[in-house]
Design an enzyme around this catalytic site. Structure first.
Site, PDB file in Angstrom:
ATOM      1  N   PRO A   9       0.733  -1.158  -0.019  1.00 21.77           N
ATOM      2  CA  PRO A   9       0.061   0.115   0.110  1.00 21.77           C
ATOM      3  C   PRO A   9       0.813   1.314   0.013  1.00 21.77           C
ATOM      4  O   PRO A   9       1.575   1.529   0.694  1.00 21.77           O
ATOM      5  CB  PRO A   9      -0.732  -0.058   1.310  1.00 21.77           C
ATOM      6  N   ASN A  10       0.228   2.180  -0.718  1.00 22.09           N
ATOM      7  CA  ASN A  10       0.807   3.622  -1.001  1.00 22.09           C
ATOM      8  C   ASN A  10       2.096   3.872  -1.491  1.00 22.09           C
ATOM      9  O   ASN A  10       2.700   4.872  -1.952  1.00 22.09           O
ATOM     10  CB  ASN A  10       1.083   4.130   0.398  1.00 22.09           C
ATOM     11  N   ARG A  39       5.640  12.698  -2.795  1.00 22.75           N
ATOM     12  CA  ARG A  39       5.622  13.186  -1.477  1.00 22.75           C
ATOM     13  C   ARG A  39       6.685  12.442  -0.522  1.00 22.75           C
ATOM     14  O   ARG A  39       7.439  11.227  -0.850  1.00 22.75           O
ATOM     15  CB  ARG A  39       4.185  12.899  -0.704  1.00 22.75           C
ATOM     16  N   TYR A  84      11.720   8.724   1.456  1.00 18.56           N
ATOM     17  CA  TYR A  84      11.609   8.002   0.346  1.00 18.56           C
ATOM     18  C   TYR A  84      12.360   8.060  -0.824  1.00 18.56           C
ATOM     19  O   TYR A  84      12.326   7.219  -1.923  1.00 18.56           O
ATOM     20  CB  TYR A  84      10.121   7.382   0.129  1.00 18.56           C
ATOM     21  N   ASN A  91       8.090  -5.576  -0.432  1.00 19.03           N
ATOM     22  CA  ASN A  91       8.093  -4.375   0.251  1.00 19.03           C
ATOM     23  C   ASN A  91       6.506  -4.187   0.480  1.00 19.03           C
ATOM     24  O   ASN A  91       5.689  -3.841  -0.237  1.00 19.03           O
ATOM     25  CB  ASN A  91       8.455  -2.950  -0.402  1.00 19.03           C
ATOM     26  N   ALA A 117       2.857  -0.807   5.103  1.00 11.28           N
ATOM     27  CA  ALA A 117       2.723  -0.692   6.464  1.00 11.28           C
ATOM     28  C   ALA A 117       2.087  -2.175   6.777  1.00 11.28           C
ATOM     29  O   ALA A 117       2.022  -2.426   7.848  1.00 11.28           O
ATOM     30  CB  ALA A 117       1.385   0.372   6.473  1.00 11.28           C
ATOM     31  N   HIS A 158       3.780  -4.286   9.317  1.00  8.31           N
ATOM     32  CA  HIS A 158       3.560  -4.231  10.817  1.00  8.31           C
ATOM     33  C   HIS A 158       2.383  -4.656  11.318  1.00  8.31           C
ATOM     34  O   HIS A 158       2.204  -4.737  12.509  1.00  8.31           O
ATOM     35  CB  HIS A 158       3.879  -2.490  11.067  1.00  8.31           C
ATOM     36  N   ASP A 170       1.483 -16.023   7.275  1.00  8.82           N
ATOM     37  CA  ASP A 170       1.126 -17.353   6.743  1.00  8.82           C
ATOM     38  C   ASP A 170       1.205 -17.612   5.397  1.00  8.82           C
ATOM     39  O   ASP A 170       1.723 -18.773   5.204  1.00  8.82           O
ATOM     40  CB  ASP A 170      -0.358 -17.339   7.425  1.00  8.82           C
ATOM     41  N   GLU A 207      12.578  -9.320   2.513  1.00  7.81           N
ATOM     42  CA  GLU A 207      11.629  -8.366   3.087  1.00  7.81           C
ATOM     43  C   GLU A 207      12.630  -6.982   2.771  1.00  7.81           C
ATOM     44  O   GLU A 207      13.691  -6.907   2.899  1.00  7.81           O
ATOM     45  CB  GLU A 207      11.419  -8.420   4.341  1.00  7.81           C
ATOM     46  N   HIS A 214      12.530  -2.598   2.566  1.00  9.70           N
ATOM     47  CA  HIS A 214      12.165  -1.244   3.053  1.00  9.70           C
ATOM     48  C   HIS A 214      13.121  -0.360   2.411  1.00  9.70           C
ATOM     49  O   HIS A 214      14.324  -0.534   2.719  1.00  9.70           O
ATOM     50  CB  HIS A 214      11.959  -1.295   4.653  1.00  9.70           C
ATOM     51  N   ILE A 215      12.444   0.561   1.637  1.00 14.37           N
ATOM     52  CA  ILE A 215      13.475   2.013   1.407  1.00 14.37           C
ATOM     53  C   ILE A 215      14.025   2.474   2.633  1.00 14.37           C
ATOM     54  O   ILE A 215      15.270   2.904   2.539  1.00 14.37           O
ATOM     55  CB  ILE A 215      12.468   2.766   0.659  1.00 14.37           C
ATOM     56  N   SER A 216      13.354   2.642   3.600  1.00 12.37           N
ATOM     57  CA  SER A 216      13.981   3.426   4.711  1.00 12.37           C
ATOM     58  C   SER A 216      14.351   2.365   5.683  1.00 12.37           C
ATOM     59  O   SER A 216      14.018   1.346   5.667  1.00 12.37           O
ATOM     60  CB  SER A 216      12.591   4.254   5.370  1.00 12.37           C
ATOM     61  N   ARG A 227      12.962   4.791  12.664  1.00 11.35           N
ATOM     62  CA  ARG A 227      11.615   5.569  12.848  1.00 11.35           C
ATOM     63  C   ARG A 227      10.910   5.288  13.909  1.00 11.35           C
ATOM     64  O   ARG A 227      11.229   4.984  15.076  1.00 11.35           O
ATOM     65  CB  ARG A 227      11.054   5.257  11.473  1.00 11.35           C
ATOM     66  N   ARG A 270       7.027   0.849  13.524  1.00 18.21           N
ATOM     67  CA  ARG A 270       7.570   0.444  12.310  1.00 18.21           C
ATOM     68  C   ARG A 270       8.549  -0.669  12.767  1.00 18.21           C
ATOM     69  O   ARG A 270       9.092  -1.208  11.969  1.00 18.21           O
ATOM     70  CB  ARG A 270       8.213   1.476  11.641  1.00 18.21           C
TER      71      ARG A 270
END
Ligand code: CA2
Length: 147
Positions: A10-11, A18, A23, A79, A82, A85, A92, A103, A105-107, A112, A116
């Site tokens: 998502p997102n 933004r 990011y 990725n 959210a 988390h 599963d 797994e 993550h960009i950040s 953070r 997270r």
């Protein structure tokens, strides 16, 4: 030729529009191009996707499981945004399919907010990559090539 699956949650379709301090300024299309370049270098085909829906990610992980069973999956770079988390369903699905999954993550999620810091994905993942910006996708694909 084996396929590397790049799955985005998502997102992440908002990348480059933004929060550039967190990011970066590259768009998801730019990330796809970067992944295509990395896959080309390692002899993989790339299948790159994004969805805002948890169940769609579960369906795609099941698809990855079918490729793995057929011997045509190089691995998955996920990725989960959210859902990382929150999602026992993703945990599963990864466990249930037995896929090789990184797994991503960009950040650096650990630098953070506390919410997270926990991941439902990590215990089911082969490896975890965080904090390298979008270049982490290329590093993760190189990681798949080394497995
Ligand atoms: O660092 C990452 O890659 C994250 O997976 C990104 C997720 C966040 O919830 C995770 O904790 C860490 C958020 C993706 C949203 O991306 C945006 C990009 C630009 C503008 C707004 C959101």
């Amino acid at each position: 030729m084996k396929t590397a699956l790049g799955l985005n949650g998502p997102n992440l379709n908002l990348l480059g529009t933004r929060e550039p301090a967190v990011y970066g300024s590259q768009t998801l299309d730019d990330v796809q191009a970067l992944c295509a370049h990395a896959c080309n270098a390692h002899g993989f085909a790339l299948d790159f996707r994004q969805t805002n829906h948890e169940g769609t990610l579960v369906d795609w992980l099941h698809e990855a499981g079918q490729l793995q069973a057929a011997g045509t999956l190089a691995g998955v770079v996920l990725n989960a945004g959210a859902y990382t988390h929150t999602s026992v369903a993703l945990h599963d699905a990864i466990k249930g399919t037995g896929i090789t999954l990184i797994e991503l993550h960009i950040s650096n999620v650990h630098a953070r907010e506390a919410f997270r810091h926990h991941s439902y994905i990590s215990p089911a993942a082969k490896a975890v990559m965080a904090g390298f910006g979008v270049n982490g996708y290329a590093l993760a694909i190189a990681g798949l090539a080394g497995i």
